[in-house]
Design a protein around this motif. Structure first.
Motif, PDB file in Angstrom:
ATOM      1  N   PRO A 170      26.583 100.484  42.412  1.00  3.72           N
ATOM      2  CA  PRO A 170      27.129 100.681  43.645  1.00  3.72           C
ATOM      3  C   PRO A 170      26.239 100.601  44.737  1.00  3.72           C
ATOM      4  N   GLU A 171      24.713 100.607  44.271  1.00  3.61           N
ATOM      5  CA  GLU A 171      24.011 100.570  45.252  1.00  3.61           C
ATOM      6  C   GLU A 171      22.681  99.643  44.690  1.00  3.61           C
ATOM      7  N   PRO A 172      21.777  99.252  45.710  1.00  7.18           N
ATOM      8  CA  PRO A 172      20.687  98.216  45.224  1.00  7.18           C
ATOM      9  C   PRO A 172      19.888  99.120  44.174  1.00  7.18           C
ATOM     10  N   THR A 173      19.389  98.589  43.024  1.00 11.51           N
ATOM     11  CA  THR A 173      18.353  98.813  42.314  1.00 11.51           C
ATOM     12  C   THR A 173      16.961  98.483  42.227  1.00 11.51           C
ATOM     13  N   VAL A 174      16.017  98.915  41.943  1.00 10.12           N
ATOM     14  CA  VAL A 174      14.743  98.231  41.992  1.00 10.12           C
ATOM     15  C   VAL A 174      14.789  96.791  41.460  1.00 10.12           C
ATOM     16  N   LEU A 175      15.626  96.480  40.857  1.00  8.39           N
ATOM     17  CA  LEU A 175      15.929  95.015  40.369  1.00  8.39           C
ATOM     18  C   LEU A 175      16.206  94.195  41.581  1.00  8.39           C
ATOM     19  N   ASN A 176      17.150  94.619  42.460  1.00  5.76           N
ATOM     20  CA  ASN A 176      17.515  93.845  43.530  1.00  5.76           C
ATOM     21  C   ASN A 176      16.418  93.736  44.646  1.00  5.76           C
ATOM     22  N   HIS A 177      15.628  94.966  44.775  1.00 10.00           N
ATOM     23  CA  HIS A 177      14.451  94.987  45.790  1.00 10.00           C
ATOM     24  C   HIS A 177      13.387  94.070  45.239  1.00 10.00           C
ATOM     25  N   LEU A 178      13.308  94.000  43.735  1.00 12.30           N
ATOM     26  CA  LEU A 178      12.154  92.939  43.345  1.00 12.30           C
ATOM     27  C   LEU A 178      12.538  91.436  43.613  1.00 12.30           C
ATOM     28  N   LYS A 179      13.728  91.271  43.443  1.00 11.01           N
ATOM     29  CA  LYS A 179      14.388  89.827  43.751  1.00 11.01           C
ATOM     30  C   LYS A 179      14.372  89.470  45.204  1.00 11.01           C
ATOM     31  N   GLU A 237       9.814  87.491  40.128  1.00 10.65           N
ATOM     32  CA  GLU A 237      10.804  87.375  39.035  1.00 10.65           C
ATOM     33  C   GLU A 237      11.362  88.435  38.374  1.00 10.65           C
ATOM     34  N   VAL A 238      12.743  88.621  38.060  1.00  9.94           N
ATOM     35  CA  VAL A 238      13.142  89.633  37.232  1.00  9.94           C
ATOM     36  C   VAL A 238      13.980  89.051  36.018  1.00  9.94           C
ATOM     37  N   ASN A 239      13.361  89.111  34.958  1.00  8.67           N
ATOM     38  CA  ASN A 239      13.467  88.522  34.008  1.00  8.67           C
ATOM     39  C   ASN A 239      14.259  89.281  32.832  1.00  8.67           C
ATOM     40  N   ALA A 240      15.538  89.099  32.477  1.00 12.05           N
ATOM     41  CA  ALA A 240      16.332  89.997  31.514  1.00 12.05           C
ATOM     42  C   ALA A 240      16.511  89.553  30.466  1.00 12.05           C
ATOM     43  N   VAL A 241      16.313  90.274  29.093  1.00 10.82           N
ATOM     44  CA  VAL A 241      16.323  89.993  27.913  1.00 10.82           C
ATOM     45  C   VAL A 241      17.253  90.672  27.109  1.00 10.82           C
ATOM     46  N   GLY A 242      18.188  90.036  26.394  1.00  8.33           N
ATOM     47  CA  GLY A 242      19.351  90.703  25.834  1.00  8.33           C
ATOM     48  C   GLY A 242      20.425  91.248  26.781  1.00  8.33           C
ATOM     49  N   LYS A 243      20.970  92.403  26.492  1.00  7.55           N
ATOM     50  CA  LYS A 243      22.169  92.643  27.293  1.00  7.55           C
ATOM     51  C   LYS A 243      21.910  93.452  28.666  1.00  7.55           C
ATOM     52  N   ILE A 244      20.682  93.323  29.120  1.00 10.40           N
ATOM     53  CA  ILE A 244      20.079  93.708  30.412  1.00 10.40           C
ATOM     54  C   ILE A 244      21.054  92.999  31.778  1.00 10.40           C
ATOM     55  N   THR A 245      21.273  91.781  31.599  1.00 11.08           N
ATOM     56  CA  THR A 245      21.962  91.119  32.744  1.00 11.08           C
ATOM     57  C   THR A 245      23.448  91.755  32.809  1.00 11.08           C
ATOM     58  N   TYR A 246      23.949  91.996  31.663  1.00  9.76           N
ATOM     59  CA  TYR A 246      25.408  92.466  31.498  1.00  9.76           C
ATOM     60  C   TYR A 246      25.385  94.023  32.093  1.00  9.76           C
ATOM     61  N   ILE A 247      24.559  94.622  31.851  1.00 12.18           N
ATOM     62  CA  ILE A 247      24.541  96.204  32.187  1.00 12.18           C
ATOM     63  C   ILE A 247      24.516  96.075  33.737  1.00 12.18           C
ATOM     64  N   PHE A 248      23.631  95.204  34.457  1.00 13.16           N
ATOM     65  CA  PHE A 248      23.608  95.133  35.800  1.00 13.16           C
ATOM     66  C   PHE A 248      24.656  94.162  36.368  1.00 13.16           C
ATOM     67  N   ASN A 249      25.488  93.646  35.638  1.00 13.08           N
ATOM     68  CA  ASN A 249      26.714  92.622  36.097  1.00 13.08           C
ATOM     69  C   ASN A 249      25.889  91.365  36.947  1.00 13.08           C
ATOM     70  N   HIS A 250      24.726  91.124  36.380  1.00 14.51           N
ATOM     71  CA  HIS A 250      23.800  90.146  36.874  1.00 14.51           C
ATOM     72  C   HIS A 250      22.979  90.360  38.182  1.00 14.51           C
ATOM     73  N   SER A 251      23.290  91.600  38.722  1.00 11.17           N
ATOM     74  CA  SER A 251      22.742  91.997  40.257  1.00 11.17           C
ATOM     75  C   SER A 251      21.174  92.287  39.948  1.00 11.17           C
ATOM     76  N   GLY A 252      20.512  91.428  40.801  1.00 10.59           N
ATOM     77  CA  GLY A 252      18.922  91.842  40.920  1.00 10.59           C
ATOM     78  C   GLY A 252      18.374  90.881  39.712  1.00 10.59           C
ATOM     79  N   ILE A 253      19.087  89.947  39.085  1.00  8.02           N
ATOM     80  CA  ILE A 253      18.116  89.417  37.901  1.00  8.02           C
ATOM     81  C   ILE A 253      18.094  87.918  38.298  1.00  8.02           C
ATOM     82  N   THR A 254      16.933  87.247  38.000  1.00  6.04           N
ATOM     83  CA  THR A 254      16.504  85.935  38.450  1.00  6.04           C
ATOM     84  C   THR A 254      16.912  85.175  37.105  1.00  6.04           C
TER      85      THR A 254
END
Length: 389
Positions: free
Chosen positions: A219-228, A233-250
């Motif tokens: 519901p709010e930006p995370t550190v991933l969004n701020h990095l992006k 780069e915000v590189n997600a391995v495994g289910k990370i990208t799904y946990i954040f619904n792809h938000s903040g992932i490069t």
């Protein structure tokens, strides 16, 4: 922290290290994933996690507390309400959840299932908590005879749809999940809707790697969004990208198991110039914690431990490695649910003070605050930065 340009953040999914003070509120008194597994098998042999300081956090049979740690170590409490994967990972990324996600120990109510059946144009089977492998063994044949998808949940906040790929094509299963995600809003906003395709014959069904998660967006930006947003780069391995619904992932890659997760992490380390690699190693939780497989859990820890020298060897002088967890899932504890526990934090790198005890952290979000400090992000992040230099 201008000497650090890359952070490798690895989550050992469910590897808790002892009950939290509020564990009784979750019926988790006495849960301690690492300690209880070690006691049951007669002690661990985890020399590389031991060198990083694991035995200095808590007494764990077979893990020495006497060695001088190669880096810094701590344990962290979960500040959010809940003990699920999404809540834990969101907090690691700086977002505290005040309300736990809904769970359905009796199955989903008629108001949800009626809408779902209308949306997909057919009825479903099960609608109850179950192990994913057990439920397809029990209902796989009936599913193949009727064409009805199998809907089930777990102790987690999930709505899972299992179907044989020859009965319901994978893209159609994904479409069912999208429809369910639209329905599961408001009071029924589960953390994840998960497609669980499987193949094979009756008596020999096997889930495929075409699993797909349809999660809520934080519901709010995370550190991933701020990095992006800063062009990192915000590189997600495994289910990370799904946990954040792809938000903040490069960039993101799926994994088939823990060892594949390590391989994919190493691949990103080989190519990344500046930013974050955020990896989830799911086997501990999915294959062993929920299934109460103590020996399997211990073996998975040993296998990961053996890869740590390889990870260290791939590190540059400007790298920081953080190994942590997102909750517990004590396979020695009654039931199959996650357990409300502290998580370990192990920090290693050229710039890290050796043998540094960082104590008990008040929140997983201290990791996010530390990442924000490393990359000089001018943003408000929950948590307190960790001083390890």
């Amino acid at each position: 922290m201008e000497n650090i340009n890359r952070v490798i953040l690895m989550v050992m999914d469910s590897v808790g290290i002892g009950e939290l003070p509020d564990a009784a509120d979750y019926d988790d008194q006495g849960a301690a994933t690492l300690q209880n597994i070690a006691a049951e098998i007669g002690g661990f042999n985890l020399p590389n996690l031991e060198k990083m300081g694991l035995g200095k956090i808590e007494d764990i049979e077979g893990v020495s507390s006497e060695l001088e740690a190669e880096g810094a170590y701590a344990k962290a409490a979960e500040k959010s309400k809940g003990k699920d994967t999404t809540t834990g990972h969101w907090e690691i990324a700086g977002l505290i959840s005040e309300n736990p996600f809904p769970t359905y120990p009796e199955g989903f109510p008629a108001e949800v299932m009626d809408q779902f059946h209308e949306a997909i144009g057919r009825d479903s089977l099960a609608n109850r908590p179950a192990s994913g492998t057990v439920i397809i063994e029990e209902l796989g044949q009936k599913h193949m005879e009727t064409g009805k998808p199998i809907v089930y949940t777990s102790a987690d906040s999930v709505f899972q749809i299992a179907a044989h790929e020859e009965i319901i094509p994978v893209e159609e299963i994904y479409d069912y999940c999208k429809k369910a995600r639209e329905i599961l809003r408001g009071e029924h906003a589960v953390a994840r809707v998960i497609a669980r395709p499987f193949v094979g014959e009756v008596g020999n069904f096997e889930r495929t790697e075409r699993r797909k998660d349809f999660s809520l967006t934080p519901p709010e930006p995370t550190v991933l969004n701020h990095l992006k947003d800063e062009g990192l780069e915000v590189n997600a391995v495994g289910k990370i990208t799904y946990i954040f619904n792809h938000s903040g992932i490069t960039h993101s890659v799926a994994t088939s198991n823990n060892m594949d997760g390590v391989d994919k992490t190493l691949a990103f380390m080989d190519s990344m110039e500046k930013g974050l690699v955020f990896s989830n190693l799911v086997d501990f939780d999915q294959n062993y914690g929920h299934r109460r497989n103590v020996k399997g859990y211990a073996e998975a820890l040993k296998n990961f431990d053996q890869r740590i020298p390889e990870i260290k060897a791939a590190m540059r002088d400007d790298d920081l490695l953080i190994i942590t967890a997102d909750h517990g899932c004590d396979p020695t504890y009654p039931g199959t649910d996650h357990t409300r526990e502290y998580v370990p934090i192990l920090i290693y790198g050229e710039n890290v003070i050796k043998n540094l005890n960082l104590g008990i952290r008040n929140s997983f979000s201290d990791i996010a605050a530390t990442i924000a400090e490393i990359f000089d992000l001018d943003v408000e992040i929950s948590g307190e930065k960790i001083e390890f230099i």
